[in-house]
Design a protein around this motif. Sequence first.
Motif, mmCIF file in Angstrom:
data_model
loop_
_atom_site.group_PDB
_atom_site.id
_atom_site.type_symbol
_atom_site.label_atom_id
_atom_site.label_comp_id
_atom_site.label_asym_id
_atom_site.label_seq_id
_atom_site.Cartn_x
_atom_site.Cartn_y
_atom_site.Cartn_z
ATOM 1 N N ALA A 1 12.324 2.859 -9.103
ATOM 2 C CA ALA A 1 12.218 4.061 -9.351
ATOM 3 C C ALA A 1 10.831 4.563 -9.435
ATOM 4 C CB ALA A 1 12.924 4.707 -10.410
ATOM 5 N N ASP A 2 9.798 3.670 -10.071
ATOM 6 C CA ASP A 2 8.511 4.575 -10.416
ATOM 7 C C ASP A 2 7.605 4.078 -9.141
ATOM 8 O OD1 ASP A 2 8.414 1.376 -10.523
ATOM 9 O OD2 ASP A 2 7.129 1.212 -12.096
ATOM 10 N N GLN A 3 8.167 3.675 -8.160
ATOM 11 C CA GLN A 3 7.433 3.558 -6.822
ATOM 12 C C GLN A 3 7.965 4.506 -5.828
ATOM 13 O OE1 GLN A 3 7.038 -0.416 -5.698
ATOM 14 N NE2 GLN A 3 5.223 -0.651 -7.281
ATOM 15 N N PRO A 4 7.975 5.945 -6.003
ATOM 16 C CA PRO A 4 8.725 6.742 -5.023
ATOM 17 C C PRO A 4 8.256 6.972 -3.730
ATOM 18 C CG PRO A 4 7.327 7.960 -6.808
ATOM 19 C CD PRO A 4 6.913 6.722 -6.776
ATOM 20 N N CYS A 5 8.489 6.009 -2.810
ATOM 21 C CA CYS A 5 8.045 5.977 -1.390
ATOM 22 C C CYS A 5 9.358 6.049 -0.786
ATOM 23 C CB CYS A 5 7.281 5.031 -0.890
ATOM 24 S SG CYS A 5 7.924 3.310 -1.242
ATOM 25 N N LEU A 6 9.665 6.576 0.704
ATOM 26 C CA LEU A 6 10.764 6.579 1.517
ATOM 27 C C LEU A 6 10.276 6.370 2.814
ATOM 28 C CD1 LEU A 6 13.717 7.348 1.732
ATOM 29 C CD2 LEU A 6 13.241 9.716 2.059
ATOM 30 N N CYS A 7 11.149 5.613 3.592
ATOM 31 C CA CYS A 7 10.964 5.462 4.803
ATOM 32 C C CYS A 7 12.141 5.995 5.799
ATOM 33 C CB CYS A 7 10.928 3.848 5.256
ATOM 34 S SG CYS A 7 10.711 3.733 7.121
ATOM 35 N N VAL A 8 11.847 7.051 6.757
ATOM 36 C CA VAL A 8 12.962 7.594 7.519
ATOM 37 C C VAL A 8 12.671 7.081 8.722
ATOM 38 C CG1 VAL A 8 13.902 9.724 8.337
ATOM 39 C CG2 VAL A 8 13.111 9.622 5.936
ATOM 40 N N ALA B 1 0.931 -1.094 0.054
ATOM 41 C CA ALA B 1 0.047 -0.105 -0.052
ATOM 42 C C ALA B 1 0.809 1.055 0.091
ATOM 43 C CB ALA B 1 -0.969 0.118 1.170
ATOM 44 N N ILE B 2 1.802 1.200 0.816
ATOM 45 C CA ILE B 2 2.659 2.468 0.832
ATOM 46 C C ILE B 2 3.356 2.618 -0.548
ATOM 47 C CG2 ILE B 2 5.054 3.031 2.055
ATOM 48 C CD1 ILE B 2 4.129 1.802 4.257
ATOM 49 N N ALA B 3 3.742 1.753 -1.169
ATOM 50 C CA ALA B 3 4.545 1.625 -2.530
ATOM 51 C C ALA B 3 3.559 2.245 -3.576
ATOM 52 C CB ALA B 3 5.272 0.558 -2.661
ATOM 53 N N ARG B 4 2.437 2.179 -3.397
ATOM 54 C CA ARG B 4 1.586 2.387 -4.685
ATOM 55 C C ARG B 4 1.414 4.153 -4.874
ATOM 56 N NH1 ARG B 4 -1.854 -2.030 -2.997
ATOM 57 N NH2 ARG B 4 -3.110 -0.776 -1.342
ATOM 58 N N SER B 5 1.984 4.917 -4.017
ATOM 59 C CA SER B 5 1.713 6.340 -3.994
ATOM 60 C C SER B 5 3.065 7.075 -3.594
ATOM 61 C CB SER B 5 0.661 6.993 -3.611
ATOM 62 O OG SER B 5 0.647 6.661 -2.287
ATOM 63 N N ARG B 6 3.399 8.235 -3.858
ATOM 64 C CA ARG B 6 4.346 9.114 -3.484
ATOM 65 C C ARG B 6 4.158 9.224 -1.676
ATOM 66 N NH1 ARG B 6 9.271 10.931 -4.123
ATOM 67 N NH2 ARG B 6 9.925 13.082 -3.939
ATOM 68 N N THR B 7 4.941 8.226 -1.073
ATOM 69 C CA THR B 7 4.526 8.117 0.451
ATOM 70 C C THR B 7 5.732 8.399 1.247
ATOM 71 O OG1 THR B 7 2.813 6.662 -0.137
ATOM 72 C CG2 THR B 7 3.803 6.851 2.289
ATOM 73 N N LEU B 8 5.902 9.154 2.420
ATOM 74 C CA LEU B 8 6.769 9.358 3.359
ATOM 75 C C LEU B 8 6.368 8.703 4.723
ATOM 76 C CD1 LEU B 8 9.586 10.485 4.279
ATOM 77 C CD2 LEU B 8 8.396 12.654 4.547
ATOM 78 N N LEU B 9 7.330 7.670 5.122
ATOM 79 C CA LEU B 9 6.904 6.946 6.575
ATOM 80 C C LEU B 9 7.927 7.397 7.212
ATOM 81 C CD1 LEU B 9 5.333 4.808 8.012
ATOM 82 C CD2 LEU B 9 6.785 3.063 6.966
ATOM 83 N N ILE B 10 7.494 8.018 8.516
ATOM 84 C CA ILE B 10 8.650 8.146 9.656
ATOM 85 C C ILE B 10 8.217 7.321 10.606
ATOM 86 C CG2 ILE B 10 9.396 10.162 11.383
ATOM 87 C CD1 ILE B 10 9.546 10.727 7.922
ATOM 88 N N LEU B 11 9.533 6.590 10.980
ATOM 89 C CA LEU B 11 9.542 5.604 12.310
ATOM 90 C C LEU B 11 10.374 6.091 13.103
ATOM 91 C CD1 LEU B 11 9.209 2.104 10.389
ATOM 92 C CD2 LEU B 11 7.457 3.579 11.235
#
Length: 542
Positions: free
Chosen positions: A340-347, A298-308
Motif C-alpha cells: 500500500a505504501d508503493q502506490p503504482c498501477l499497471c493497466v 523503479a516503478i514502485a518507488r513513486s506514484r506511477t501509472l504504467l499503461i501496456l
Amino acid sequence: MSVHPRVFISYSHDSHVSGAHRERVLALAQALRTHGIDVDFDQFHETEIVDWPSWCRRGLGPCNAERTQGSDFVLCVCSQGYFDGIENLVPPERNKGVYWEGRLLQQRMYDDKGNGRYLPVLLDGAPLSVIPEVLRGWTRVELGRFDPDDPDYEMLLCILSGEHPVIPVELGAFPDLRRFATHQLPEHGARLGFIGRQPELAALNAAWAEAGRTRLLTLIAPGGTGKTALVLHWLAGLRDAGWGEAQRVFGWSFYSQGTAEDRQASEEPFLRAALEFFRVQLSENASAYEKGEKLAAAIARSRTLLILDGLEPLQAALGGSLRAAGVATLLQALVRNARADQPCLCVLTSRQPVIEFAADLRDAAHPLRPVQTIPLDNLSPADGALLLYRLGVQRAGQGAIAEAGAAQEAELQQASEAFKNHALTLTVLGNYLASAWHGDVRCWREVELAAAEPDFRFDADAEYGHAFKAMFAYERWLESDPRQGTKKLAVLRLLGLFDRPATPDCLRALLRAPVIDGLTEALSGIAEAEWNTLLADLRTAG
C-alpha cells in the motif's frame, strides 16, 4: 551609500613582538576611511584623556540613534597576542584592554543570542588558530592588500556596506519534476466524443485511487471492442485534471507489432524505452529478467501509472502465456511485491487473459488480491445507436432523427444490434451509411447483400464476421466509383501493408515507378493535390 557604516576595530598591539602589527592595523583603518567606512579605534585617541573601559564598551555596542556613538560592525583583528589576551593566557599586567574587550564582546553575543556584528580579520596570512573560540565558525576575512581591486578586501567592503557583488536571480517557480510519456500509445479521434463505459471508467478510477493494493488491472476483450479507446479516454481525463498525484506516467502499445502467431514480436523496444524513462542504469549485457526486476523496482518507488496496450503480440496464441521474459518478470515483480505504501498501477489491455496471474486475481472470496480484471463487453444498444448517429446516420427514410432521442431511436438500436453492438464494426458501418446512403439508417440491410457475394469468405456469425461484412460492403461501394473509389481503395490497401502507422515517406516510396501490379495502378502519376484530397476524404470517413 547614503550612510557611512561605523566600524570599531578591536586588536592587540603585540608590542612585545614588534610595532609592525600595530602599523598594519593603522593602515587598514586609514584605507577603510578612504573608502567611505567611518572607522574608530584607539590610535585616533592616543593624545586624548580617555576613560578607556567606557570607550571600549561604547565602541563595541550598537550605534545610538544619532549615530555618534557605537558601531555597525566590530573588526576583530586576530593575532597571537589578541588570542592570548582574550583567552587570558598572558600575565595579569599584559593585554588588559584586549581581555576587557573580549569579555564585553562575549557578553554582547550572549545577549543577542548570535552574531551579526563581530567579524574576525586575519592579516598577512595569520593562521586560523589565532581566532578566539567565541568567534570561530563565523564569517571571517583574510586580508593582504587594502585595495578595492583585491577580492578579499572587496568582500570586506561589501560586508560593511551591505552591498552584494553576486545578485541572485529572481526566485522562479519550482520545476515540475513529474514525468509523463504517452506518445507511444495510439491516437484516438475525439471528434465523436466518448460514448458509454461509465462502469468501466469508475473501475479504472477506483483502481488508481487504491494503487498499491491493486497493482495490475487487465482489460480483456476481442479486437475492436474499445479497450484502447477506453484507456485513452480515461488517460485524457487524468491529463486534463493535471495528472492528479501521479509522479510518473508511461504508456506503450505493442499492437503495432501485429498479432499473427508467426510474427516475431519483440519486447526489446519497450524495455529500452522504459529503462531510459525511469532512469535505470544497467550493463549492456543485462538479461531480460534483470531488466524486468530493476524496472519494477523503479516503478514502485513513486506514484506511477504504467499503461501496456495490446499485449497479445507477446502472448502465445493458445493459452495466452507470456512469451516475453522481461515483461513477464516486470509484471510478476509488481504483483508479487504489492504494498500500500508503493502506490503504482499497471493497466494492461489484451485480447487474451494473462494466465500467469490467475492465482492473484481478485474475486469475492479473495478481495485483497492485487490483480483485477475488467471483461469488456460490446456497447449497449443505446450507446451503439448514439455512436451511429454521431457518425452521421441521422435519417430514417425521409425523416430526420432528432439528436436528443438518438440513443433511444429504435431503428438505430436495431442496426446496432444487427452488428452485435461491436464498436469497430459500428464505426465502419456508420461511415459507410453516411457516405454511401446519405446517413439513412434503414439502408443497413443493404450490407447483408455482401454475404451473398461468391468471394465473401467469412462467416458472418464468426467472432469477427460481422466486422468483415461491414468492411466488405464498404469495399464494394468504393469499387462502384471507378474514378475516385478505386483510388481510395488503393490507398487503403497500401496502408494495409503496414503493421503500424505509415509515414508519408513510406507511402511515397511505394508510389514510385515501376507500378506494383494489383496495388498501385490506380495511383500511378497522381498529383500531389489529388493525393492529399484522397487522404483527407479517407480521414473524414473515419
